[in-house]
Design a protein around this motif. Sequence first.
Motif, PDB file in Angstrom:
ATOM      1  N   ARG A 148     -18.320  30.612   9.582  1.00 59.94           N
ATOM      2  CA  ARG A 148     -18.091  31.704   8.199  1.00 59.94           C
ATOM      3  C   ARG A 148     -18.129  30.954   7.091  1.00 59.94           C
ATOM      4  NH1 ARG A 148     -14.148  33.644  11.868  1.00 59.94           N
ATOM      5  NH2 ARG A 148     -12.376  32.780  10.889  1.00 59.94           N
ATOM      6  N   GLY A 149     -17.802  29.532   7.231  1.00 60.94           N
ATOM      7  CA  GLY A 149     -17.952  28.949   5.859  1.00 60.94           C
ATOM      8  C   GLY A 149     -19.431  28.834   5.405  1.00 60.94           C
ATOM      9  N   ASP A 207     -20.221  32.030   4.054  1.00 67.62           N
ATOM     10  CA  ASP A 207     -19.328  32.205   2.591  1.00 67.62           C
ATOM     11  C   ASP A 207     -20.227  31.603   1.319  1.00 67.62           C
ATOM     12  OD1 ASP A 207     -17.331  33.695   3.680  1.00 67.62           O
ATOM     13  OD2 ASP A 207     -15.965  31.951   3.712  1.00 67.62           O
TER      14      ASP A 207
END
Length: 255
Positions: free
Chosen positions: A176-177, A180
């Motif tokens: 998910r980083g 992001d």
Amino acid sequence: MKIGTWNVNSLKVRLPHLIDWLAKHSPDAVCLQETKCEDKAFPAAQIEAAGYRWVHSGQKTYNGVALLTKVDCDRVGRGIPEFTDAASRVIAADVQGTRVVSVYVPNGQSVGSDKYEYKLRWLAALTAWLRTELAAHPRLAVLGDYNIAPENRDVHDPHAWEGQVLFSEPERAALRGLFDLGFADAYRLFPQPDKSFTWWDYRMNAFRRNIGLRIDHILLSPALAQSCTSCTIDVEPRRLERPSDHAPVLCEVAA
């Protein structure tokens, strides 16, 4: 521009499958993982006869990443800068105005193990590097075997896999980083069939029973995501004799 990714799980064994697949789909660029050969053993003649240039970062028996392209590529880079790693897991190059990166993320072995902690450190280093790459390259595609299933729908039985390597929360948080940063999961830009996976264990008739995970991904920068017109998983090579345990993923973006 058609780009793809495939963990071939031994280029020597899967070379006939790869040559046939290149002829069938004619991608402009293909990222390979787990070539499992040193640079001197790379099948250059066969790849070139199929109409492709190549760059490779290999090692004997394990790992190995490659990039096959129809045209010459520029500014080739190997590894994650400022991250010391003996494993051959990253190769990048400029292809037709797009920065293309082939990645083979560590498996992690088991949650809590030394190899798992290495995986998380490796992902942190990848994220830090790609932040700078994204700023420098509006057209950036990062393709490969991430060894992470992002969501419940990417796992045949999420309850059984919860907390296990490939599907633990720290791994998913690391992925998910990357989202992001602005990357998009090309496969999820479009409606897709339920139970769509890219990897099936060789054991337990897993492919026939569709007991799989979606762990091979194409991540696109915002500019590429806006111009992406399709993304598919090609399960046909997994049906062949002596197949890789992974299926290729293909996407198309406007030039």
